[in-house]
Design an enzyme around this catalytic site. Structure first.
Site, PDB file in Angstrom:
ATOM      1  N   ARG A 126       0.027   6.522  18.808  1.00 40.13           N
ATOM      2  CA  ARG A 126      -1.322   6.858  18.323  1.00 40.13           C
ATOM      3  C   ARG A 126      -1.925   7.771  19.376  1.00 40.13           C
ATOM      4  NH1 ARG A 126      -6.026   3.264  15.582  1.00 40.13           N
ATOM      5  NH2 ARG A 126      -4.607   3.654  13.867  1.00 40.13           N
ATOM      6  N   HIS A 143      -2.674  10.503   9.276  1.00 40.99           N
ATOM      7  CA  HIS A 143      -2.480   9.050   9.400  1.00 40.99           C
ATOM      8  C   HIS A 143      -1.515   8.598   8.293  1.00 40.99           C
ATOM      9  CE1 HIS A 143      -3.039   5.071  10.674  1.00 40.99           C
ATOM     10  NE2 HIS A 143      -4.278   4.832  10.322  1.00 40.99           N
ATOM     11  N   GLN A 194      -0.991   4.802   7.094  1.00 42.94           N
ATOM     12  CA  GLN A 194      -2.074   4.254   6.278  1.00 42.94           C
ATOM     13  C   GLN A 194      -1.871   4.627   4.810  1.00 42.94           C
ATOM     14  OE1 GLN A 194      -4.866   2.278   7.338  1.00 42.94           O
ATOM     15  NE2 GLN A 194      -4.845   1.967   5.129  1.00 42.94           N
ATOM     16  N   ASP A 225     -13.763   7.014   4.475  1.00 42.99           N
ATOM     17  CA  ASP A 225     -13.458   6.643   5.861  1.00 42.99           C
ATOM     18  C   ASP A 225     -14.718   6.926   6.680  1.00 42.99           C
ATOM     19  OD1 ASP A 225     -12.117   6.037   8.226  1.00 42.99           O
ATOM     20  OD2 ASP A 225     -11.029   7.942   8.335  1.00 42.99           O
ATOM     21  N   CYS A 227      -9.688   2.657   4.763  1.00 39.28           N
ATOM     22  CA  CYS A 227      -8.610   2.318   5.705  1.00 39.28           C
ATOM     23  C   CYS A 227      -9.073   1.322   6.762  1.00 39.28           C
ATOM     24  CB  CYS A 227      -8.051   3.575   6.340  1.00 39.28           C
ATOM     25  SG  CYS A 227      -9.215   4.449   7.409  1.00 39.28           S
ATOM     26  N   ARG A 260      -0.383  -2.760   5.383  1.00 34.96           N
ATOM     27  CA  ARG A 260       0.138  -2.030   6.543  1.00 34.96           C
ATOM     28  C   ARG A 260       1.368  -2.763   7.091  1.00 34.96           C
ATOM     29  NH1 ARG A 260      -3.252   1.244   9.523  1.00 34.96           N
ATOM     30  NH2 ARG A 260      -1.323   1.763  10.615  1.00 34.96           N
TER      31      ARG A 260
END
Ligand code: CP
Ligand code: NVA
Length: 306
Positions: free
Chosen positions: A104, A131, A134, A219, A259, A287
């Protein structure tokens, strides 16, 4: 280097992505039935986190343990990465000891550089640009609730950020129409938009974006690394809050995703996550399941006994 990486949804074919979703659903069922499945015994995943995380860290760490392996959390603060050891050098060393690496990071180029020097698969656990993990979870969650997303209409409301960019890639790979409503100056990646062609439409009005949509997603308005802009963004994005009445304009069978983490009262109204149309908690849980499918796909299975 010959290892297979997952830096973007475009690193897989649509068939591979759909197989990952189906496998995620199977692995979820196995876990619900209490079946042990440990194909990655003795395998080790390194996890480099330059940014905070709850879901990504937990899902990869728990996922590796459940598959019979282990995961090691590495933060730049405590490793030589944070003291300037070159990314390529770090990749050579780390990949000689690990079986896969999840990163990340801020700059997407860090992932590309690491992957270029890594002997083992590298997974994008979020960058400023994308991402993809996700999106695997989002696609599994939609599939579980409503079947195939192919041919459906998805609305993205809010910032044209890393998640929005991954939704554009998902539109191309999973074959759906995407309508993005974002304020001027906060558009997603222009190159990606051009590549997606008429599969993706950019509008300014959230109501126009969600009209008849089968999935609505949003988001945070300020992503990690944009903390200094947060105040100004609050004002700019105010008309883009997703609430129950906006969702009423979508298809009757619409589902809502986020998310997470969410800022209730900002990009989502205080009550929306608890609305029956919201499937954000399943989305978060998935996830775990779909990334186990990804790890199974990318990481060499167990060692042979001597
Ligand atoms: N959605 C997501 O990636 O959450 P975390 O930041 O908690 O990992
Ligand atoms: N766009 C958000 C997603 C967090 C999971 C961020 O990058 O901070």
């Amino acid at each position: 280097m010959s290892a297979r990486h997952f830096l973007s949804l475009m690193d897989c074919t649509p068939e591979e992505l759909n197989a990952l979703i189906r496998r995620g659903i199977e692995l979820k069922e196995l876990r619900q039935r209490g079946v042990l499945f440990e194909p990655l015994k003795n395998r080790v995943l390194g996890m480099i986190f330059e940014k905070a995380s709850t879901r990504t860290r937990l899902s990869f760490e728990a996922g590796m343990i459940q598959l019979g392996g282990q995961a090691i959390f590495l933060s730049p603060r405590d490793t030589q990465l944070g003291r300037g050891e070159p990314i390529g050098d770090s990749a050579i060393v780390m990949s000689s000891m690990l079986d896969a690496v999840m990163i990340r990071t801020f700059a997407h180029s860090t992932l590309i550089e690491f992957a270029a020097h890594s002997r083992v698969p590298v997974i994008n656990g979020l960058s400023d640009d994308l991402h993809p993990c996700q999106l695997l979870a989002d696609m599994q969650t939609y599939h579980e609730r409503r079947g195939s997303i192919a041919g459906k209409t998805v609305a993205w409301v809010g910032d044209g950020n890393n998640m929005c960019n991954s939704y554009i890639e998902a539109a191309m790979q999973f074959d759906f129409q995407l309508r993005i409503a974002c304020p001027e100056g906060y558009e997603p990646d222009a190159e990606l938009l051009a590549r997606a062609g008429d599969r993706v439409t950019l509008v300014r009005d959230p109501q126009e974006a969600v009209a008849g949509a089968h999935l609505v997603s949003t988001d945070v308005w300020a992503s990690m690394g944009q903390e200094e802009e947060a105040e100004a963004r609050l004002t700019r994005f105010r008309p883009y809050q997703v609430d129950c009445s906006l969702l009423d304009r979508a298809a009757p069978e619409v589902v809502f995703m986020h998310c997470l983490p969410a800022h209730r009262g900002e990009e989502v109204s205080c009550d929306l996550l608890d609305d029956p149309r919201s499937i954000a908690w399943d989305q978060a849980e998935n996830r775990l399941h779909v990334q186990k499918a990804l790890l199974e796909f990318l990481v060499e299975p167990a060692y042979h006994h001597a």
